[in-house]
Write a protein that holds these residues in place. Structure first.
Motif, mmCIF file in Angstrom:
data_model
loop_
_atom_site.group_PDB
_atom_site.id
_atom_site.type_symbol
_atom_site.label_atom_id
_atom_site.label_comp_id
_atom_site.label_asym_id
_atom_site.label_seq_id
_atom_site.Cartn_x
_atom_site.Cartn_y
_atom_site.Cartn_z
ATOM 1 N N PRO A 182 42.978 36.615 48.281
ATOM 2 C CA PRO A 182 44.347 36.155 48.043
ATOM 3 C C PRO A 182 44.902 36.809 46.773
ATOM 4 C CG PRO A 182 42.933 34.302 48.621
ATOM 5 C CD PRO A 182 42.035 35.496 48.408
ATOM 6 N N TYR A 183 46.158 37.176 46.822
ATOM 7 C CA TYR A 183 46.872 37.775 45.693
ATOM 8 C C TYR A 183 46.370 39.180 45.361
ATOM 9 C CZ TYR A 183 47.714 32.771 45.325
ATOM 10 O OH TYR A 183 48.018 31.471 45.610
ATOM 11 N N ARG A 211 46.634 35.559 39.422
ATOM 12 C CA ARG A 211 46.033 34.494 40.230
ATOM 13 C C ARG A 211 44.773 34.965 40.955
ATOM 14 N NH1 ARG A 211 51.239 32.539 43.537
ATOM 15 N NH2 ARG A 211 51.516 34.807 43.533
ATOM 16 N N ILE A 212 44.584 36.262 41.046
ATOM 17 C CA ILE A 212 43.378 36.783 41.708
ATOM 18 C C ILE A 212 42.128 36.533 40.866
ATOM 19 C CG2 ILE A 212 43.328 39.131 40.746
ATOM 20 C CD1 ILE A 212 42.741 40.130 43.574
ATOM 21 N N LEU A 213 42.287 36.296 39.567
ATOM 22 C CA LEU A 213 41.129 36.111 38.679
ATOM 23 C C LEU A 213 40.276 34.923 39.113
ATOM 24 C CD1 LEU A 213 42.827 36.741 35.210
ATOM 25 C CD2 LEU A 213 41.513 38.355 36.604
ATOM 26 N N GLU A 214 40.931 33.892 39.625
ATOM 27 C CA GLU A 214 40.202 32.706 40.089
ATOM 28 C C GLU A 214 39.182 33.078 41.158
ATOM 29 O OE1 GLU A 214 41.198 28.808 42.905
ATOM 30 O OE2 GLU A 214 42.844 29.880 41.881
ATOM 31 N N TYR A 215 39.532 34.033 42.007
ATOM 32 C CA TYR A 215 38.637 34.436 43.098
ATOM 33 C C TYR A 215 37.605 35.443 42.619
ATOM 34 C CZ TYR A 215 41.729 31.879 46.140
ATOM 35 O OH TYR A 215 42.438 30.859 46.734
ATOM 36 N N LEU A 216 37.982 36.343 41.747
ATOM 37 C CA LEU A 216 37.011 37.296 41.211
ATOM 38 C C LEU A 216 35.883 36.581 40.475
ATOM 39 C CD1 LEU A 216 39.432 40.043 39.837
ATOM 40 C CD2 LEU A 216 37.926 40.239 41.826
ATOM 41 N N ASN A 231 45.068 54.905 42.240
ATOM 42 C CA ASN A 231 44.716 53.484 42.407
ATOM 43 C C ASN A 231 43.208 53.251 42.361
ATOM 44 O OD1 ASN A 231 43.912 54.191 45.025
ATOM 45 N ND2 ASN A 231 45.791 53.417 45.977
ATOM 46 N N ILE A 232 42.420 54.242 42.747
ATOM 47 C CA ILE A 232 40.960 54.079 42.647
ATOM 48 C C ILE A 232 40.540 54.022 41.173
ATOM 49 C CG2 ILE A 232 38.726 55.145 43.104
ATOM 50 C CD1 ILE A 232 39.937 56.322 45.662
ATOM 51 N N LYS A 233 41.081 54.937 40.357
ATOM 52 C CA LYS A 233 40.748 54.918 38.925
ATOM 53 C C LYS A 233 41.176 53.612 38.271
ATOM 54 C CE LYS A 233 40.585 59.780 37.518
ATOM 55 N NZ LYS A 233 41.262 60.823 36.707
ATOM 56 N N HIS A 234 42.388 53.172 38.605
ATOM 57 C CA HIS A 234 42.893 51.948 37.996
ATOM 58 C C HIS A 234 42.044 50.746 38.405
ATOM 59 C CE1 HIS A 234 45.425 48.369 37.481
ATOM 60 N NE2 HIS A 234 45.954 49.028 36.453
ATOM 61 N N SER A 235 41.643 50.705 39.683
ATOM 62 C CA SER A 235 40.829 49.570 40.139
ATOM 63 C C SER A 235 39.488 49.541 39.416
ATOM 64 C CB SER A 235 40.623 49.639 41.660
ATOM 65 O OG SER A 235 39.772 50.707 42.023
ATOM 66 N N TYR A 236 38.931 50.721 39.146
ATOM 67 C CA TYR A 236 37.658 50.742 38.413
ATOM 68 C C TYR A 236 37.851 50.241 36.983
ATOM 69 C CZ TYR A 236 33.404 52.140 36.116
ATOM 70 O OH TYR A 236 32.245 52.104 35.382
ATOM 71 N N ASP A 237 38.910 50.705 36.325
ATOM 72 C CA ASP A 237 39.173 50.268 34.950
ATOM 73 C C ASP A 237 39.349 48.755 34.882
ATOM 74 O OD1 ASP A 237 39.048 52.867 34.082
ATOM 75 O OD2 ASP A 237 41.222 53.179 34.126
ATOM 76 N N PHE A 238 40.016 48.199 35.898
ATOM 77 C CA PHE A 238 40.257 46.757 35.903
ATOM 78 C C PHE A 238 38.976 45.984 36.214
ATOM 79 C CE2 PHE A 238 41.243 42.804 38.133
ATOM 80 C CZ PHE A 238 42.086 42.196 37.208
ATOM 81 N N LEU A 239 38.280 46.347 37.279
ATOM 82 C CA LEU A 239 37.112 45.583 37.723
ATOM 83 C C LEU A 239 35.917 45.746 36.788
ATOM 84 C CD1 LEU A 239 37.325 46.247 41.574
ATOM 85 C CD2 LEU A 239 37.882 44.121 40.379
ATOM 86 N N SER A 240 35.869 46.850 36.066
ATOM 87 C CA SER A 240 34.722 47.068 35.172
ATOM 88 C C SER A 240 34.777 46.191 33.927
ATOM 89 C CB SER A 240 34.644 48.543 34.765
ATOM 90 O OG SER A 240 35.821 48.933 34.069
ATOM 91 N N GLN A 241 35.824 45.365 33.812
ATOM 92 C CA GLN A 241 35.851 44.400 32.719
ATOM 93 C C GLN A 241 34.661 43.434 32.815
ATOM 94 O OE1 GLN A 241 39.980 42.819 31.644
ATOM 95 N NE2 GLN A 241 40.315 43.626 33.716
ATOM 96 N N LYS A 242 34.205 43.162 34.049
ATOM 97 C CA LYS A 242 33.045 42.299 34.262
ATOM 98 C C LYS A 242 32.134 42.937 35.304
ATOM 99 C CE LYS A 242 35.150 37.823 33.151
ATOM 100 N NZ LYS A 242 35.352 36.416 33.631
ATOM 101 N N GLU A 243 30.865 42.989 34.985
ATOM 102 C CA GLU A 243 29.907 43.625 35.900
ATOM 103 C C GLU A 243 29.871 42.927 37.254
ATOM 104 O OE1 GLU A 243 27.479 46.540 37.088
ATOM 105 O OE2 GLU A 243 28.338 46.414 35.070
ATOM 106 N N TRP A 286 32.273 41.540 38.839
ATOM 107 C CA TRP A 286 33.419 41.936 39.668
ATOM 108 C C TRP A 286 33.096 43.245 40.390
ATOM 109 C CZ3 TRP A 286 38.228 41.224 35.929
ATOM 110 C CH2 TRP A 286 38.370 39.868 35.620
ATOM 111 N N LEU A 287 32.541 44.192 39.645
ATOM 112 C CA LEU A 287 32.169 45.472 40.259
ATOM 113 C C LEU A 287 31.152 45.278 41.375
ATOM 114 C CD1 LEU A 287 31.785 47.938 37.240
ATOM 115 C CD2 LEU A 287 33.501 48.042 39.054
ATOM 116 N N ASP A 288 30.214 44.372 41.154
ATOM 117 C CA ASP A 288 29.155 44.142 42.134
ATOM 118 C C ASP A 288 29.701 43.616 43.460
ATOM 119 O OD1 ASP A 288 26.288 43.918 42.847
ATOM 120 O OD2 ASP A 288 26.744 41.775 42.912
ATOM 121 N N LYS A 289 30.864 42.970 43.420
ATOM 122 C CA LYS A 289 31.440 42.378 44.636
ATOM 123 C C LYS A 289 32.353 43.338 45.390
ATOM 124 C CE LYS A 289 31.591 37.758 42.480
ATOM 125 N NZ LYS A 289 32.472 36.616 42.137
ATOM 126 N N ALA A 290 32.753 44.444 44.761
ATOM 127 C CA ALA A 290 33.800 45.307 45.324
ATOM 128 C C ALA A 290 33.228 46.356 46.278
ATOM 129 C CB ALA A 290 34.560 45.988 44.195
#
Length: 587
Positions: free
Chosen positions: A448-449, A458-463, A484-496, A498-502
């Motif tokens: 969601p979101y 609001r997506i943080l609740e699910y991540l 968008n791939i680079k940006h998604s990595y920069d965003f999700l790599s804030q927490k390990e 999150w990366l593990d779920k992607a």
């Protein structure tokens, strides 16, 4: 030999691609007389008279170096959706001097086959029996074969649980593939075999029937297992239960319970043996059971009520009732959707109607027994059926983090189209569906979101939710590019975590070289911009790239794919381990 051992033997044979074509003679196999019937198909002059009604396929008889004269079935059109052919089995075996064959005598049917450029890997065998020569829905069995090898192999159909597999076998229909891409996709069949039981079938296939494949535990684990198995059921009200009578008991209506994995057709009205049910669950778990009604007469405006499950201390469990909606499946009406029960309903004469009782425990739920009462009322509000149903909560909890990974489609478009909600609602309806699946520990492709650049907080609740074990990066069918791939990595790599779920899933079931090249191109793009990426590719077929190639579909994309979704027999044991999306290892 135990049923578990037989299943393990069969699974290992599939996974290891055993060369099971080397059949010994029956006397060497020590098969008792009459336990195996072999019907060769090599008599082309006779067999050709009894093959009829082809659909999107054609047949021929060819010479095979190993098997001799064999039947060849081939798709006759491109993009075949249902290729099959009928076989007047009874008249054929009569003409070649064989006695009539009765289904009751044999639990397993086997076909000895070889495939050539087949896209599919499912074989459905229909049959007509008794006094009927007409092929009908509901009288068939589906099995699988390995379409990645040109070796001779066996397809087997376990008929033990088919109540219609009785009496004289008259006509067979061979649906040798569920679908095909090209004209000329072929299967060769040398013989049909009928085995009395699974052990006999295993002998024919060259698999030893023994228990050597059963897991050997270390002493500590074995001791723990014995301890768990020694725990006796607690003394409960359920163990002393006696059927309840309603204040205005209606004899024309039956009420009984069943497991949720059993589907009761609408035409089945004979009550089962369970006049109550005990749900067993850990803390922080959902469990459910079926409640079924049947009636000899029509009743309208009936209502079904259930109290909350309550223990002796007055503590309750969340309790819900769902109503089964029926769909036709192989000429039977079976429930599938389960919306919450709301308002009244009708009972049809000489039909059954299924409901589902669902209960949920929390992390802090008290252990022990809980009891609820189910009451059926007529249109006047009179109590006409009544039963108690039980839940037992064990004194341990399931963790919030789900132990296995799941990932399934949940179509945004289909949800909103089905609800006829064509104006925006800020994703609330989709969120409701996603949350329902997540509560049942199932993750869907798109969070969601989800947006291309993760710009909705609001997506943080699910991540951060431990139940979310996997999701598709940026959502399903997102057009991927370097930005968008680079940006998604920069965003999700804030927490390990999150990366593990992607996961990435840009191409579904590549069938040809152009789609395989897309997998490689996307793989290169993702690899260069998302360190430690996970790329899913479901593999529907596997074969050499062309007639001269020594590389198959898997090998062609193996440098990029990290999460395979294959059919089980596509991965040989000699390959390096690959992590499947379900969290298993393939070798």
């Amino acid at each position: 030999m135990s049923f578990t051992s037989r299943v393990l033997c069969l699974l290992l044979a599939i996974l290891m691609l055993l060369p099971i074509g080397c059949t010994k003679e029956e006397e060497d196999l020590k098969i008792p007389k009459g336990w195996l019937r072999r019907i060769p198909l090599g008599n082309s002059d006779v067999a050709s008279k009894y093959l009829f009604g082809p659909n999107q396929c054609e047949f021929d008889f060819v010479k095979d170096k190993k098997e001799g004269n064999v039947l060849k079935l081939s798709t006759s059109v491109d993009s075949a959706t249902d290729p099959y052919i009928h076989f007047n089995f009874r008249d054929y075996i009569k003409e070649i001097g064989e006695k009539d064959l009765f289904a009751d005598d044999f639990d397993v049917v086997m076909l000895r086959v070889r495939v050539e450029n087949l896209t599919g890997s499912n074989f459905e065998m229909y049959y007509a029996n008794g006094i009927s020569t007409e092929i009908k829905g509901g009288q068939s069995s589906i099995s699988i074969y390995d379409n990645s090898t040109s070796k001779w192999q066996y397809i087997f159909f376990d008929m033990t649980k088919d109540p219609n597999w009785v009496d004289l076998v008259n006509v067979l229909r061979f649906d040798f593939t569920t679908a095909a891409v090209s004209k000329g996709e072929s299967m060769y069949i040398s013989e049909i075999l009928f085995a009395k039981d699974m052990d006999t079938a295993l002998k024919v296939m060259g698999i030893k029937s023994n228990t050597k494949l059963e897991k050997k535990w270390d002493k500590e684990t074995e001791k723990y297992i014995k301890k768990l198995l020694s725990i006796k059921d607690p003394g409960t009200e359920y163990s002393k239960y006696k059927p309840q009578k309603a204040a205005n008991e209606e004899k024309n209506i039956n009420m009984w319970f069943d497991h949720t994995y059993t589907r009761t057709p609408e035409d089945k009205t004979k009550p089962g043996k369970m006049n109550t049910y005990q749900l067993r669950l850990a803390k922080n778990e959902l469990e459910s059971c079926q409640l079924i009604l049947s009636s000899k007469k029509e009743y309208s405006n009936m209502t079904l009520e259930i109290t909350d499950f309550k223990n002796k201390n007055g503590k309750t469990l969340r309790t819900e009732m769902f109503e089964g909606h029926y769909f036709e499946v192989r000429e039977e009406m079976i429930i599938d959707p389960l919306p919450p029960l709301q308002g009244s309903f009708d009972l049809k004469a000489n039909k059954s109607k299924s409901f589902v009782v669902k209960v949920k425990s929390e992390l802090d739920t008290e252990a022990g027994e809980y009891v609820a009462t189910v009451t059926l009322k007529d249109s006047s509000g009179r109590e006409v059926k009544k039963a108690k149903v039980f839940a037992y909560v064990w004194d341990f909890e399931l963790p919030e983090k789900t132990s296995n990974k799941t990932l399934m489609d949940l179509s945004w478009y289909n949800i909103y189209a089905s609800h006829k909600k064509y104006e925006g609602d800020d994703g609330v309806l989709y969120k409701n569906y996603y949350d329902f699946l997540l509560e049942n520990r199932i993750c869907s492709y798109t969070l969601p979101y989800a947006t291309e650049y993760y710009d909705d907080d609001r997506i943080l609740e699910y991540l951060d939710n431990p139940r979310v074990t996997s999701f598709l990066n940026m959502g399903w069918k997102r057009q991927l590019n370097e930005s968008n791939i680079k940006h998604s990595y920069d965003f999700l790599s804030q927490k390990e975590e999150w990366l593990d779920k992607a996961y990435f899933y840009p191409i579904d079931e590549p069938l040809d070289i152009s789609m395989l090249n897309e997998v490689r191109n996307f793989g290169e793009l993702i690899k260069n911009n998302f360190p430690g990426y996970k790329l899913i590719v479901p593999m529907h077929i596997n074969k050499a790239l062309d007639a001269e190639s020594t590389i198959d579909h898997f090998e062609y994309v193996a440098d990029y794919v990290t999460a395979w979704c294959p059919k089980t027999f596509y991965r040989k044991l000699s390959r390096k381990p690959t992590t499947l999306v379900v969290g298993m290892k393939a070798y």
